[in-house]
Scaffold this active site. Structure first.
Site, PDB file in Angstrom:
ATOM      1  N   TYR A 155     -41.528  35.981  22.134  1.00  0.00           N
ATOM      2  CA  TYR A 155     -41.205  36.037  20.690  1.00  0.00           C
ATOM      3  C   TYR A 155     -40.199  34.613  20.523  1.00  0.00           C
ATOM      4  CZ  TYR A 155     -37.649  36.847  17.036  1.00  0.00           C
ATOM      5  OH  TYR A 155     -36.968  36.925  15.893  1.00  0.00           O
ATOM      6  N   GLU A 208     -40.198  33.130  11.964  1.00  0.00           N
ATOM      7  CA  GLU A 208     -40.238  34.241  13.052  1.00  0.00           C
ATOM      8  C   GLU A 208     -41.785  34.321  13.438  1.00  0.00           C
ATOM      9  OE1 GLU A 208     -38.152  38.287  13.974  1.00  0.00           O
ATOM     10  OE2 GLU A 208     -39.311  38.360  12.105  1.00  0.00           O
TER      11      GLU A 208
END
Length: 433
Positions: A154, A242
């Site tokens: 991530y 993101e």
């Protein structure tokens, strides 16, 4: 504990605050850009934007005919191809076309199958859990190289008020809900504060790549992608980038498989090319009409219209109505720089909804002049011959002058002292007699 309305309002506001869900992972490896409520970009537009800044994404082509899709599949010359219907709604992989085809995302190794599938996609409606019942017409498909993911991490870059600038956030646990990772294994969340003047340092990019579990040549590659993502973040005036997953392939490539990007809508004046790509074709007509007047409209299922300034206040208003036994029919967000004409148009939109049996105005005037709101309300009530009960709660700049305007109007306007009082009065207006 939040009321049920909080979840409903939050869900409906997800686009406004970039909380709209990413496209499914796995087969539906995609990139989605999101920002304010009114900027909607298709996946292929998003991928192109990221690719333009050197960010590694899957190779792809866009087609608007079955024959073009077939030719694109041949040009890709990939081991496996993923064909994806281009609509803004999520859940495409489990959707159904009115052509009879099931699934808006398909994997195949045969380019001929791509053409056959595209023939059943283009020009037909795709219905998913996020579309209207009849679905949305597919005008384009994306023909992309399918890549396997051997490891998921991530990565995010976001503006953080507490740090007065951008922050790089990462975790070796990707492909899952990052909030869950932060709650259960906070030691797996890594942060790098970025000096907005110095920019992202090479040492920071390398350190984050290592913390994400990349080693050797992959570490160098990951650090390079991190730097390119930061460059993208700056150049397009993003407030958040993101990437989840920021993945590694069996062939040793670091790829951005799925991403959300939030824009700063205040920078629209210098991001004209991006905002020009806005696709409003899937919006409700009333949403597009509201956008013409710089208003943000979201429809709900109840009978009390909410007229507010600010998304946070909108959610609070929906909550308090729900807690007092009512149901919001919609809410309309005025935003900051309000003009009297906007107030009139707002009432015009709200009263056009046949479900509306009462209107609750809840304005907190910081930069908003309450007197302008009051004058707009009076004009709207008279010119539109308002026939539903109206409850008004005003607070802030010029509120005393605004109250005088409303009180001297001679119109049947119910004033409220605070939000709780306003909600109770609005709910009482629609309660069964």
């Amino acid at each position: 504990m939040a009321s049920p309305m909080a979840a409903q309002a939050g869900k409906l506001l997800r686009a406004a605050w970039a909380l709209r869900p990413c496209l499914p992972l796995g087969q539906s490896q995609g990139i989605q850009l999101t920002s304010r409520r009114w900027l909607n970009l298709q996946e292929y537009q998003s991928k192109k934007l990221m690719s333009d800044y050197g960010v590694k994404v899957q190779r792809f082509f866009v087609a608007d005919t079955a024959n073009d899709a077939l030719e694109a599949a041949k040009r890709l010359n990939a081991k496996e191809i993923v064909l994806k219907a281009q609509i803004l709604a999520g859940g495409r992989g489990k959707g159904t076309f009115n052509s009879g085809l099931k699934g808006g995302v398909h994997l195949t190794k045969d380019p001929k199958v791509v053409g056959q599938l595209a023939k059943q996609m283009i020009g037909y409606n795709l219905a998913t859990k996020q579309t209207p019942k009849d679905g949305v017409k597919v005008k384009k498909v994306m023909v992309a190289e399918a890549l396997d993911i051997s490891r998921e991490t991530y990565l995010a870059i976001l503006m953080d008020r507490s740090c007065n600038g951008p922050v790089l956030v990462g975790s070796p646990q990707g492909g899952v809900d990052i909030e869950e990772v932060a709650a259960t294994t906070p030691e797996l969340i890594f942060k790098e504060e970025i000096d907005i003047f110095e920019g992202l340092k090479e040492s920071q990019a390398q350190r984050m790549a290592e913390n994400l579990g990349f080693h050797g040549a992959l570490k160098t590659q990951a650090a390079d992608q991190i730097k390119k993502l930061y460059n993208l973040f700056l150049k397009i005036d993003a407030t958040q980038v993101e990437v989840n997953p920021f993945g590694e392939t069996p062939e040793g490539q670091v790829v951005c498989f799925d991403a959300k990007i939030n824009f700063d809508d205040n920078a629209e004046f210098r991001q004209k090319d991006i905002f020009a790509m806005d696709d409003k074709s899937e919006n409700e007509p009333i949403e597009n009409e509201a956008a013409k007047y710089d208003l943000k409209y979201i429809g709900l299922d109840g009978n009390i219209a909410c007229f507010v300034n600010g998304a946070g206040l909108a959610m609070a208003t929906c909550d308090i109505i729900s807690l007092n036994g009512g149901k919001p029919a919609n809410f309309l967000d005025l935003g900051g720089g309000v003009k009297e004409s906007q107030v009139y148009q707002a009432f015009k939109l709200l009263t056009a909804d046949p479900k509306v049996e009462a209107i609750l105005v809840n304005i907190f005037g910081g930069i908003v002049n309450c007197a302008i709101i009051a004058n707009g309300i009076i004009r709207a009530c008279r010119e539109l011959e308002l026939k539903v009960p109206l409850v008004v709660r005003l607070e802030g700049t010029n509120v005393q002058e605004a109250q005088k305007i409303l009180n001297n109007s001679g119109l049947p306007i119910t004033s409220a002292n605070d939000l709780e009082d306003a909600a109770k009065k609005a709910v009482a207006c629609v309660a069964p007699k």
